[in-house]
Design an enzyme around this catalytic site. Structure first.
Site, PDB file in Angstrom:
ATOM      1  N   GLU A  90      13.411 -15.059 -55.526  1.00 52.28           N
ATOM      2  CA  GLU A  90      14.703 -15.715 -55.267  1.00 52.28           C
ATOM      3  C   GLU A  90      15.861 -14.716 -55.257  1.00 52.28           C
ATOM      4  O   GLU A  90      16.742 -14.794 -54.418  1.00 52.28           O
ATOM      5  CB  GLU A  90      14.943 -16.780 -56.344  1.00 52.28           C
ATOM      6  CG  GLU A  90      16.161 -17.623 -56.047  1.00 52.28           C
ATOM      7  CD  GLU A  90      16.731 -18.274 -57.298  1.00 52.28           C
ATOM      8  OE1 GLU A  90      17.827 -18.831 -57.198  1.00 52.28           O
ATOM      9  OE2 GLU A  90      16.100 -18.201 -58.363  1.00 52.28           O
ATOM     10  N   ASP A  91      15.837 -13.769 -56.221  1.00 49.98           N
ATOM     11  CA  ASP A  91      17.039 -12.948 -56.456  1.00 49.98           C
ATOM     12  C   ASP A  91      16.965 -11.512 -55.932  1.00 49.98           C
ATOM     13  O   ASP A  91      17.951 -10.797 -55.985  1.00 49.98           O
ATOM     14  CB  ASP A  91      17.317 -12.856 -57.973  1.00 49.98           C
ATOM     15  CG  ASP A  91      17.750 -14.195 -58.547  1.00 49.98           C
ATOM     16  OD1 ASP A  91      18.121 -15.058 -57.751  1.00 49.98           O
ATOM     17  OD2 ASP A  91      17.707 -14.360 -59.772  1.00 49.98           O
TER      18      ASP A  91
END
Length: 734
Positions: A90-91
């Site tokens: 996600e990051d």
């Protein structure tokens, strides 16, 4: 940051990583440690430039989540590695393909599930939030580890929420109470559930939380003395039996004390069962049950038990796998004390839930609780027709529910939520049996479908190929599974009726020389103030929109001059989504009591109920019936102080409401007359009969039939058909 600070931080990261391996509940093989080490290195590299709101390195968060997964929940190496990697896709720059290449398909699948949850939009209204929870549950992909790691992630976020702005704290805490605490409870993670509830209360009602916390601190010594005096009384007796045990006192959680204060409407000092006592004993598997009852007899020799409060979850474990013996006894100073008796194995299952099952699996014994629940969950998710808020509400019904145990006619034990009815039982056995239910027997006696079951009941379902659900079944069923199947069946039936209505309308418009096309349908939907074309077809089939109303529409439609002005006045009034596959449940009438009578009422000012709300009626002294919502601030005090003045109430859709009518028939008696009557009523016109009463005298007969119809036009049609029967002289509505 200075070099010294960076070095100090790196040392702390290494220390926490070693601690993670040390506190793991399951024994890790060298292969496991290698997997966790690789995951740790990738996570450190991926998050190297990230910091949390509090200023610390981001990597501390995945390590903390992995630690919760490893020690408090006790999952395997795959789960620990997935927890370390849960924010990587996600990051950071890493992709799912990278994770699959480095760690294999299972880890990639779990990380993908967690990434999907994280990608759900934040800051949304309740229906959007509910839709997202549905999607979140869909990411289970048969792997419950996704949800468990998500719960651990949420738990760590709740522990470290101090540096967030207040509005975010409130939103996250509310969301936690709404879904994550019930989920933790259902998976058997009781400790984490309790922590999540307490932490949520800390942010949603800080004053209440701190007040109870202070009072618990103040009374700590007093509580400990009480636990010690209780323990001393039974220790000698337990020692004489040669048992190896420990006695622990446990304070009830702040959240549950708060709930008791609210429900009982009393201050902190008047809550008596603020703590429970646990007796945890050592035993091999063979003697566990025997020793539990031995300890039970020792405790009840010393303290008088409350006979109503015995809970035997050893003979019938909860569907979460929880096993224990719970008794409530009258302790010193005439105070009720809950005593929980568990073996060390049972205690571990209560603390760790899912993971401890696998540790204690014997041979081929299949993991029951969680598997059965997951299959149910998958089934509920697949039936995705309901709207999201209903889905989440009904899903939650089954999360916190207490359990009862009932028997099938063959003597098999089945677990159902407390409050379940005999109709719920039918759907619990199989949805096809539920949909074909004609009647139910409890303990050999024929009972209504809404009979509430109790532990120990033996339940038998009578089925028939001709039976099918009707609207009132939704009042009889309480479990999410039964309700979703009934709703889905009713929807399908309404669509079939709507199809018939479409053909009827096609014929009627043809006779009025109006072409049956999209434009006409849109105008009719608008003319009758409906929302979808299916609404129109359904109401024509059931006779809610009769011939005269169609003629009125036809005359205004054909009169071009009037039509031109009407169109000018109501330009663009065609509703959106006119072709939606739904028949609107338009709540617009309130009915009262079991008989669903229409009575005069006033809507109360304190909660302002609107159509569709869960409501009840309160018979006031001067103002007749006042209607309140069930979650109205005054509801609890009205229900507890004036229970005799409460009257059931609910909103119904007037177009789908059924009415009873009495018909009187007279004529010449002949063989087969009753058969002809019932055939026309039930088979040709599909009308239900509530009661039938016939008498004959000297070759003539008179009879009275009570029928259930949707509207007057169906009743008139029925009366006309009955008049055609040979031998019938008169048919009148009473």
């Amino acid at each position: 940051m200075t070099e010294a600070e960076i070095e100090k931080e790196n040392k702390e990261i290494t220390r926490q990583y070693k601690e993670l391996l040390r506190v793991s509940y399951l024994t890790l093989s060298d292969e496991d440690k290698k997997l966790i080490r690789s995951a740790f290195e990738i996570a450190v590299d991926a998050h190297k430039d990230q910091r949390r709101k509090s200023g610390e390195a981001y990597i501390f968060h995945p390590i903390a989540v992995a630690r919760i997964v490893a020690s408090e929940i006790g999952l395997d190496a795959v789960s620990i590695a997935s927890a370390l990697l849960h924010d990587v896709v996600e990051d950071t720059e890493y992709t799912l393909a990278d994770i699959e290449r480095l760690f294999g398909e299972t880890v990639a699948k779990i990380v993908d599930g967690l990434t999907k949850i994280a990608h759900l939009k934040k800051d949304m209204n309740v229906s959007q939030q509910a839709e997202n929870f549905r999607k979140m549950l869909l990411t289970l992909n048969d792997d419950v580890r996704v949800i468990i790691i998500k719960i651990a992630d949420r738990y760590h976020n709740m522990l470290t929420m101090d540096s967030m702005p207040e509005h975010k704290q409130l939103k996250i805490a509310s969301e936690t109470l709404y879904i994550y605490a019930p989920l933790a409870h259902r998976i058997g993670l009781y400790n984490i559930k309790t922590e999540l509830e307490d932490l949520s209360l800390k942010y949603t009602e800080p004053e209440v939380y701190n007040d109870i916390l202070d009072k618990i601190e103040e009374t700590k010594e007093e509580q400990q003395e009480y636990i010690d005096s209780f323990s001393h009384t039974i220790q000698d007796s337990l020692d004489k039996e040669g048992l190896n045990y420990t006695i622990k006192g446990r304070m009830k959680s702040i959240f549950s004390i708060r709930r008791k204060m609210k429900v009982q409407n009393v201050p902190f000092d008047e809550i008596y069962d603020k703590f429970a006592i646990r007796i945890i004993y050592k035993s091999d598997k063979a003697n566990e049950k025997f020793l539990a009852w031995k300890i039970y007899s020792v405790v009840t020799d010393n303290f008088t038990p409350n006979p109503v409060r015995l809970r035997d979850w050893i003979s019938s474990p909860k569907s979460t796998g929880y096993e224990a013996l719970h008794i409530t006894v009258m302790g010193p100073d005439a105070k009720w004390v809950e005593v929980q008796i568990r073996s060390e194995r049972m205690h571990e299952i209560a603390e760790k839930g899912y993971a401890a099952h696998f540790k204690y699996k014997h041979g081929d014994q299949k993991e029951q609780g969680i598997e059965v629940w997951l299959n149910r969950l998958q089934e509920a998710l697949e039936n995705a027709n309901t709207n999201a808020v209903d889905f989440v509400e009904e899903f939650k019904l089954n999360l916190y529910s207490k359990e009862i145990f009932v028997f099938t006619p063959q003597g098999d034990l089945k677990s159902l939520p407390k409050g379940a009815t005999s109709l719920d039982f039918a759907f619990h056995i199989h949805s096809e049996i539920g949909l074909k239910t004609r009647g139910t027997k409890v303990n050999g006696k024929l009972v209504p479908l809404n009979t509430i079951l109790h532990s120990g009941d033996q339940v038998e379902v009578i089925t028939s190929e001709k039976s099918k659900p009707n609207q009132s079944w939704l009042d009889y069923a309480t479990t999410a599974r039964a309700r979703s199947k009934i709703k889905s069946s009713l929807r399908e039936e309404k669509k079939e009726i709507a199809e018939e209505g479409k053909e009827i309308l096609r014929r009627k418009l043809k006779s009025q020389k109006i072409s049956f096309n999209e434009d006409t349908i849109n105008k009719m939907v608008s003319h009758f103030k409906l929302r979808t074309s299916l609404d129109l077809f359904y109401r024509i089939a059931t006779g809610s929109i009769d011939n005269n109303q169609i003629k009125d529409f036809a005359s205004s439609y054909s009169n071009a001059f009037i039509s031109f002005f009407k169109n000018r006045i109501r330009r663009n009034t065609t509703p959106e989504n006119i072709d939606k596959e739904e028949i609107t449940a338009k709540y617009d009438q309130l009915v009262f009591g079991k008989e669903e009578e229409k009575l005069k009422y006033k809507l109360s000012q304190c909660c302002n109920p609107i159509p569709g709300d869960d409501v009840f009626g309160f018979i006031s002294v001067n103002e007749g019936i006042k209607v309140h919502t069930k979650n109205c601030p005054n509801a609890i005090s009205l229900q507890s102080n004036y229970a005799y003045r409460i009257i059931q109430a609910k909103w119904i859709d007037s177009s789908q409401q059924e009415f009873t009518a009495n018909i009187k028939l007279t004529g010449i008696d002949n063989i087969g007359l009753i058969s002809d009557l019932t055939s026309i009523i039930s088979q040709q016109m599909h009308v239900n009969m509530r009661s039938v009463n016939f008498s004959t005298d000297g070759g003539t007969f008179s009879g009275k039939i009570t029928v259930v119809v949707k509207n007057n036009s169906i009743l008139i049609k029925l009366i006309n058909n009955l008049k055609k029967i040979n031998g019938i002289d008169k048919v009148v509505r009473l």
